[in-house]
Design an enzyme around this catalytic site. Structure first.
Site, PDB file in Angstrom:
ATOM      1  N   THR A 273     -23.542  14.651  -2.472  1.00 44.91           N
ATOM      2  CA  THR A 273     -22.469  15.630  -2.445  1.00 44.91           C
ATOM      3  C   THR A 273     -21.335  15.118  -1.561  1.00 44.91           C
ATOM      4  O   THR A 273     -21.371  13.978  -1.089  1.00 44.91           O
ATOM      5  CB  THR A 273     -23.015  17.019  -2.016  1.00 44.91           C
ATOM      6  OG1 THR A 273     -21.980  17.971  -2.165  1.00 44.91           O
ATOM      7  CG2 THR A 273     -23.540  17.031  -0.585  1.00 44.91           C
TER       8      THR A 273
ATOM      9  N   LYS B 199     -19.529  10.739  -3.128  1.00 48.01           N
ATOM     10  CA  LYS B 199     -19.748  10.450  -4.554  1.00 48.01           C
ATOM     11  C   LYS B 199     -19.168   9.096  -4.977  1.00 48.01           C
ATOM     12  O   LYS B 199     -19.700   8.445  -5.868  1.00 48.01           O
ATOM     13  CB  LYS B 199     -19.194  11.583  -5.427  1.00 48.01           C
ATOM     14  CG  LYS B 199     -20.051  12.845  -5.308  1.00 48.01           C
ATOM     15  CD  LYS B 199     -19.596  13.985  -6.190  1.00 48.01           C
ATOM     16  CE  LYS B 199     -20.333  15.251  -5.774  1.00 48.01           C
ATOM     17  NZ  LYS B 199     -19.950  16.440  -6.502  1.00 48.01           N
TER      18      LYS B 199
ATOM     19  N   GLY C 233      -6.316  22.706  -9.228  1.00 45.94           N
ATOM     20  CA  GLY C 233      -6.965  21.686  -8.413  1.00 45.94           C
ATOM     21  C   GLY C 233      -7.096  20.373  -9.148  1.00 45.94           C
ATOM     22  O   GLY C 233      -7.239  20.351 -10.383  1.00 45.94           O
ATOM     23  N   ALA C 234      -7.003  19.271  -8.375  1.00 44.68           N
ATOM     24  CA  ALA C 234      -7.029  17.933  -8.972  1.00 44.68           C
ATOM     25  C   ALA C 234      -7.884  16.985  -8.140  1.00 44.68           C
ATOM     26  O   ALA C 234      -7.600  15.792  -8.036  1.00 44.68           O
ATOM     27  CB  ALA C 234      -5.594  17.408  -9.092  1.00 44.68           C
TER      28      ALA C 234
ATOM     29  N   GLY D 258     -11.954  15.523  -6.886  1.00 41.90           N
ATOM     30  CA  GLY D 258     -13.011  14.769  -7.558  1.00 41.90           C
ATOM     31  C   GLY D 258     -13.744  15.580  -8.617  1.00 41.90           C
ATOM     32  O   GLY D 258     -14.081  15.051  -9.683  1.00 41.90           O
TER      33      GLY D 258
ATOM     34  N   GLY E 179     -19.542  29.751  -9.141  1.00 41.45           N
ATOM     35  CA  GLY E 179     -20.048  28.397  -9.376  1.00 41.45           C
ATOM     36  C   GLY E 179     -21.565  28.270  -9.397  1.00 41.45           C
ATOM     37  O   GLY E 179     -22.086  27.146  -9.436  1.00 41.45           O
TER      38      GLY E 179
HETATM   39  P1  NDP Z   1     -11.649  17.557  -3.271  1.00 38.89           P
HETATM   40  O1  NDP Z   1     -11.582  17.501  -1.772  1.00 38.89           O
HETATM   41  O2  NDP Z   1     -11.822  16.296  -4.024  1.00 38.89           O
HETATM   42  O3  NDP Z   1     -10.287  18.273  -3.832  1.00 38.89           O
HETATM   43  C1  NDP Z   1      -9.820  19.452  -3.260  1.00 38.89           C
HETATM   44  C2  NDP Z   1      -8.749  20.068  -4.155  1.00 38.89           C
HETATM   45  O4  NDP Z   1      -8.473  21.372  -3.633  1.00 38.89           O
HETATM   46  C3  NDP Z   1      -7.425  19.327  -4.206  1.00 38.89           C
HETATM   47  O5  NDP Z   1      -6.862  19.468  -5.489  1.00 38.89           O
HETATM   48  C4  NDP Z   1      -6.582  20.076  -3.160  1.00 38.89           C
HETATM   49  O6  NDP Z   1      -5.182  20.024  -3.411  1.00 38.89           O
HETATM   50  C5  NDP Z   1      -7.060  21.487  -3.387  1.00 38.89           C
HETATM   51  N1  NDP Z   1      -6.877  22.376  -2.247  1.00 38.89           N
HETATM   52  C6  NDP Z   1      -7.554  22.358  -1.084  1.00 38.89           C
HETATM   53  N2  NDP Z   1      -7.132  23.375  -0.289  1.00 38.89           N
HETATM   54  C7  NDP Z   1      -6.180  24.034  -0.987  1.00 38.89           C
HETATM   55  C8  NDP Z   1      -5.375  25.181  -0.717  1.00 38.89           C
HETATM   56  N3  NDP Z   1      -5.478  25.838   0.443  1.00 38.89           N
HETATM   57  N4  NDP Z   1      -4.505  25.592  -1.660  1.00 38.89           N
HETATM   58  C9  NDP Z   1      -4.395  24.955  -2.845  1.00 38.89           C
HETATM   59  N5  NDP Z   1      -5.122  23.853  -3.155  1.00 38.89           N
HETATM   60  C10 NDP Z   1      -6.014  23.403  -2.240  1.00 38.89           C
HETATM   61  O7  NDP Z   1     -12.791  18.616  -3.599  1.00 38.89           O
HETATM   62  P2  NDP Z   1     -13.824  18.620  -4.809  1.00 38.89           P
HETATM   63  O8  NDP Z   1     -13.103  18.405  -6.082  1.00 38.89           O
HETATM   64  O9  NDP Z   1     -14.980  17.755  -4.494  1.00 38.89           O
HETATM   65  O10 NDP Z   1     -14.368  20.140  -4.745  1.00 38.89           O
HETATM   66  C11 NDP Z   1     -13.553  21.200  -5.166  1.00 38.89           C
HETATM   67  C12 NDP Z   1     -14.336  22.495  -5.122  1.00 38.89           C
HETATM   68  O11 NDP Z   1     -15.413  22.437  -6.053  1.00 38.89           O
HETATM   69  C13 NDP Z   1     -14.964  22.800  -3.766  1.00 38.89           C
HETATM   70  O12 NDP Z   1     -14.755  24.144  -3.465  1.00 38.89           O
HETATM   71  C14 NDP Z   1     -16.450  22.534  -4.004  1.00 38.89           C
HETATM   72  O13 NDP Z   1     -17.265  23.341  -3.166  1.00 38.89           O
HETATM   73  C15 NDP Z   1     -16.589  22.947  -5.457  1.00 38.89           C
HETATM   74  N6  NDP Z   1     -17.749  22.360  -6.148  1.00 38.89           N
HETATM   75  C16 NDP Z   1     -18.696  23.201  -6.704  1.00 38.89           C
HETATM   76  C17 NDP Z   1     -19.781  22.700  -7.370  1.00 38.89           C
HETATM   77  C18 NDP Z   1     -20.816  23.610  -7.945  1.00 38.89           C
HETATM   78  O14 NDP Z   1     -21.886  23.139  -8.374  1.00 38.89           O
HETATM   79  N7  NDP Z   1     -20.596  24.912  -8.024  1.00 38.89           N
HETATM   80  C19 NDP Z   1     -19.988  21.242  -7.536  1.00 38.89           C
HETATM   81  C20 NDP Z   1     -18.937  20.439  -6.933  1.00 38.89           C
HETATM   82  C21 NDP Z   1     -17.861  20.999  -6.268  1.00 38.89           C
HETATM   83  P3  NDP Z   1      -4.233  18.917  -2.689  1.00 38.89           P
HETATM   84  O15 NDP Z   1      -4.283  17.714  -3.580  1.00 38.89           O
HETATM   85  O16 NDP Z   1      -2.904  19.576  -2.687  1.00 38.89           O
HETATM   86  O17 NDP Z   1      -4.792  18.677  -1.331  1.00 38.89           O
END
Ligand code: NDP
Length: 263
Positions: free
Chosen positions: A59, A63, A120-121, A123, A228
């Site tokens: 996690t 990754k 969101g963009a 991983g 989720g």
């Molecule tokens: P990353 O750290 O790779 O990406 C985070 C993303 O969230 C970016 O696009 C970032 O935008 C955006 N972001 C963060 N804070 C804010 C905010 N306050 N306002 C707007 N945009 C925001 O995270 P992951 O892709 O790994 O994970 C994303 C989510 O998915 C997490 O909440 C994680 O817990 C969840 N998840 C759930 C799973 C499940 O099985 N249910 C499995 C895997 C993940 P910016 O580019 O502008 O920073």
């Protein structure tokens, strides 16, 4: 006995050990699943062998390190550059991505869905957007910062940031950000969310275990919601299939793992 683990940082909050151990016990599979807080991702392979593991889930934030550590990559993991499941066979590490097929299964449970807006963009958005597009869904990526959108643009996704977004109707709106995970923030400005939520057939938040500000807002419009939990469950079941070399079907494993969400 075979030993499995979750590698990440943090790992203390995770339901994965409970999910996997419930299935091992119920199906009489001689194995145990533990959590391991890995601080330095470059030590992933070394720790794997030191601990005598048969397989791991990976996690945040390891990754990409998991991807680097594998001798063999499943074609989809190779395509998206992210591995969340590793199995050892004959001293070699085999890497898979089960997040994306797990999420695809969640989306397929919704009827008449074609257009999907990702908020969101990161991983998770990367691997899930690719599998959805491969299955024929139209995915648009909306993100706070422009920087993360660039890799989506070069691979042909429709993208926008908060300044360039032009609202239209989307069948599903999905929060793929970490906004709401440890705070009460919305994933985008409220006016922007108000321009897409009322027209959606349903909205999903990939965060599990709490009602986020995003889900609260969606509920105020009487639009169906989903968190989720099923995504977590389904990726876990698919990982468990790899761990046990596909000796059990998805439907056999599901009721046992699902108990982790009611205990
Ligand atoms: P990353 O750290 O790779 O990406 C985070 C993303 O969230 C970016 O696009 C970032 O935008 C955006 N972001 C963060 N804070 C804010 C905010 N306050 N306002 C707007 N945009 C925001 O995270 P992951 O892709 O790994 O994970 C994303 C989510 O998915 C997490 O909440 C994680 O817990 C969840 N998840 C759930 C799973 C499940 O099985 N249910 C499995 C895997 C993940 P910016 O580019 O502008 O920073």
């Amino acid at each position: 006995m075979e030993l499995f683990a979750l590698f990440g940082n943090p790992v203390s909050h995770s339901k994965s050990p409970l999910m996997h151990n419930l299935a091992f016990r119920a199906l009489d599979y001689d194995a145990c699943y533990v959590r391991y807080r890995l601080q330095n991702g470059s030590e992933l392979k070394k720790k794997f062998f030191e601990l005598g593991l048969k397989g791991i889930n990976i996690t945040v934030p390891h990754k990409e390190h998991a991807y680097e550590a594998c001798e063999y990559l499943d074609p989809f993991a190779q395509k998206v550059g992210a591995v969340n499941t590793i199995v050892e066979k004959d001293g070699k590490l085999y890497g898979y991505n089960t997040d994306a097929p797990g999420f695809l299964k969640v989306i397929k449970e919704f009827q008449n869905v074609k257009s999907i807006l990702f908020l969101g963009a990161g991983g998770t958005a990367r691997s899930t957007s690719v599998i959805l597009r491969d299955e024929g869904y139209e995915v648009t990526i909306l993100n706070r910062s422009q920087a993360r959108l660039e890799s989506f643009e070069v691979t042909g996704f429709a993208t926008a940031n908060f300044d360039t977004f032009v609202p239209k109707q989307y069948d599903l709106v999905i929060n793929m950000t970490s906004a709401g995970l440890e705070d009460d923030l919305l994933p985008a400005p409220i006016e922007l969310l108000q321009s897409v939520i009322p027209q959606a057939k349903a909205c999903i938040d990939v965060i599990y275990g709490k009602e986020t500000a995003f889900l609260k807002l969606v509920k105020s419009y009487d639009i169906p919601t989903k968190d989720g939990s099923d995504m977590l469950l389904y990726q876990g079941i698919i990982a468990w299939e790899y761990f046990t070399d596909h000796k059990y079907s998805f439907d056999t494993i599901q009721p046992h793992m699902k108990r982790a969400f009611i205990l």
